[in-house]
Design an enzyme around this catalytic site. Sequence first.
Site, PDB file in Angstrom:
ATOM      1  CE  LYS A   9      -5.004   6.281 -11.203  1.00 43.82           C
ATOM      2  NZ  LYS A   9      -5.204   5.105 -10.317  1.00 43.82           N
ATOM      3  CE1 TYR A  49       0.039   3.830 -11.057  1.00 39.51           C
ATOM      4  CE2 TYR A  49      -0.536   3.840 -13.380  1.00 39.51           C
ATOM      5  CZ  TYR A  49      -0.768   4.267 -12.085  1.00 39.51           C
ATOM      6  OH  TYR A  49      -1.820   5.122 -11.816  1.00 39.51           O
ATOM      7  CG  ASN A 112      -8.024   4.410  -8.030  1.00 38.96           C
ATOM      8  OD1 ASN A 112      -7.592   4.735  -9.135  1.00 38.96           O
ATOM      9  ND2 ASN A 112      -7.258   3.912  -7.077  1.00 38.96           N
ATOM     10  CG  HIS A 115      -0.799   8.797  -9.791  1.00 38.14           C
ATOM     11  ND1 HIS A 115      -0.322   7.648  -9.199  1.00 38.14           N
ATOM     12  CD2 HIS A 115       0.240   9.687  -9.775  1.00 38.14           C
ATOM     13  CE1 HIS A 115       0.956   7.832  -8.863  1.00 38.14           C
ATOM     14  NE2 HIS A 115       1.319   9.060  -9.195  1.00 38.14           N
ATOM     15  CD  GLU A 126       4.745   9.279  -9.176  1.00 36.53           C
ATOM     16  OE1 GLU A 126       4.008  10.227  -8.819  1.00 36.53           O
ATOM     17  OE2 GLU A 126       4.635   8.124  -8.702  1.00 36.53           O
TER      18      GLU A 126
HETATM   19  P1  IDP Z   1      -2.260   4.592  -5.181  1.00 32.14           P
HETATM   20  O1  IDP Z   1      -2.795   4.963  -6.550  1.00 32.14           O
HETATM   21  O2  IDP Z   1      -3.224   4.972  -4.108  1.00 32.14           O
HETATM   22  O3  IDP Z   1      -0.873   5.091  -4.925  1.00 32.14           O
HETATM   23  P2  IDP Z   1      -1.086   1.951  -5.578  1.00 32.14           P
HETATM   24  O4  IDP Z   1      -1.048   0.862  -4.576  1.00 32.14           O
HETATM   25  O5  IDP Z   1       0.201   2.641  -5.908  1.00 32.14           O
HETATM   26  O6  IDP Z   1      -2.208   2.983  -5.123  1.00 32.14           O
HETATM   27  O7  IDP Z   1      -1.684   1.322  -6.912  1.00 32.14           O
HETATM   28  C1  IDP Z   1      -1.643   2.046  -8.118  1.00 32.14           C
HETATM   29  C2  IDP Z   1      -2.976   1.900  -8.814  1.00 32.14           C
HETATM   30  O8  IDP Z   1      -3.125   0.541  -9.228  1.00 32.14           O
HETATM   31  C3  IDP Z   1      -4.195   2.194  -7.947  1.00 32.14           C
HETATM   32  O9  IDP Z   1      -4.525   3.565  -7.887  1.00 32.14           O
HETATM   33  C4  IDP Z   1      -5.272   1.395  -8.670  1.00 32.14           C
HETATM   34  O10 IDP Z   1      -5.745   2.119  -9.809  1.00 32.14           O
HETATM   35  C5  IDP Z   1      -4.494   0.184  -9.160  1.00 32.14           C
HETATM   36  N1  IDP Z   1      -4.607  -0.942  -8.232  1.00 32.14           N
HETATM   37  C6  IDP Z   1      -3.918  -1.152  -7.096  1.00 32.14           C
HETATM   38  N2  IDP Z   1      -4.269  -2.296  -6.503  1.00 32.14           N
HETATM   39  C7  IDP Z   1      -5.203  -2.842  -7.310  1.00 32.14           C
HETATM   40  C8  IDP Z   1      -5.967  -4.053  -7.237  1.00 32.14           C
HETATM   41  O11 IDP Z   1      -5.829  -4.864  -6.321  1.00 32.14           O
HETATM   42  N3  IDP Z   1      -6.851  -4.265  -8.265  1.00 32.14           N
HETATM   43  C9  IDP Z   1      -7.008  -3.399  -9.299  1.00 32.14           C
HETATM   44  N4  IDP Z   1      -6.310  -2.252  -9.393  1.00 32.14           N
HETATM   45  C10 IDP Z   1      -5.426  -1.980  -8.412  1.00 32.14           C
HETATM   46 MG    MG Z   2       0.927   4.569  -5.755  1.00 34.50          MG
END
Ligand code: IDP
Ligand code: MG
Length: 161
Positions: A9, A49, A112, A115, A126
């Site tokens: 990212k 997303y 974080n 992805h 994807e």
């Molecule tokens: P993942 O990336 O581990 O698959 P997902 O639940 O698919 O997690 O969420 C996609 C991305 O959305 C996460 O990596 C994070 O960057 C963001 N995200 C998910 N939940 C939150 C939240 O509660 N607050 C802010 N960002 C979030």
């Molecule tokens: Mg995800």
Amino acid sequence: MERTFIALKPDAVQRGLAGDIISRFERKGFKLVGMKLMQVSKSLAEEHYGEHKGKPFFGGLVDFITSAPIVAMVWEGDNVVTTGRKMMGATNPKDSEPGTIRGDFAVDMGRNIIHGSDSVASAQREIGLFFNDTELLPSWCRSTESWIYENPEPVKTACSV
Ligand code: IDP
Ligand code: MG
């Protein structure tokens, strides 16, 4: 052989962590079959997303992922989808174990750094969104294959010339 979509990212690229993270996948023994530095458009971000549309963080997530270049990659290997997720660590870096990518390099859920596809079906979707066929290598000859797999897939002709 199984494939997964991994994206570094904008925060990973900005912080100069791309090489370190790519190196982890290389050292593990996974094989890189596609990679590009790219700026994600709003429409691609919203499609990628799509499962999160309507959630409170969706707008911020789309703004973030489109804010600066990412490194989009496809990695290949036995069980690479599940193992890749383990290497990344939990979505919220507060829960990511030290030793995982998020556990070592991130502190905030919205930053974080990586992805990774969450299933083989997601990976196929994807990969299709981010790459066209000419950008992916069907299979290239890696001379270390038999040092990584006890029973490597039959060596392709590329290895015998
Ligand atoms: P993942 O990336 O581990 O698959 P997902 O639940 O698919 O997690 O969420 C996609 C991305 O959305 C996460 O990596 C994070 O960057 C963001 N995200 C998910 N939940 C939150 C939240 O509660 N607050 C802010 N960002 C979030
Ligand atoms: Mg995800």
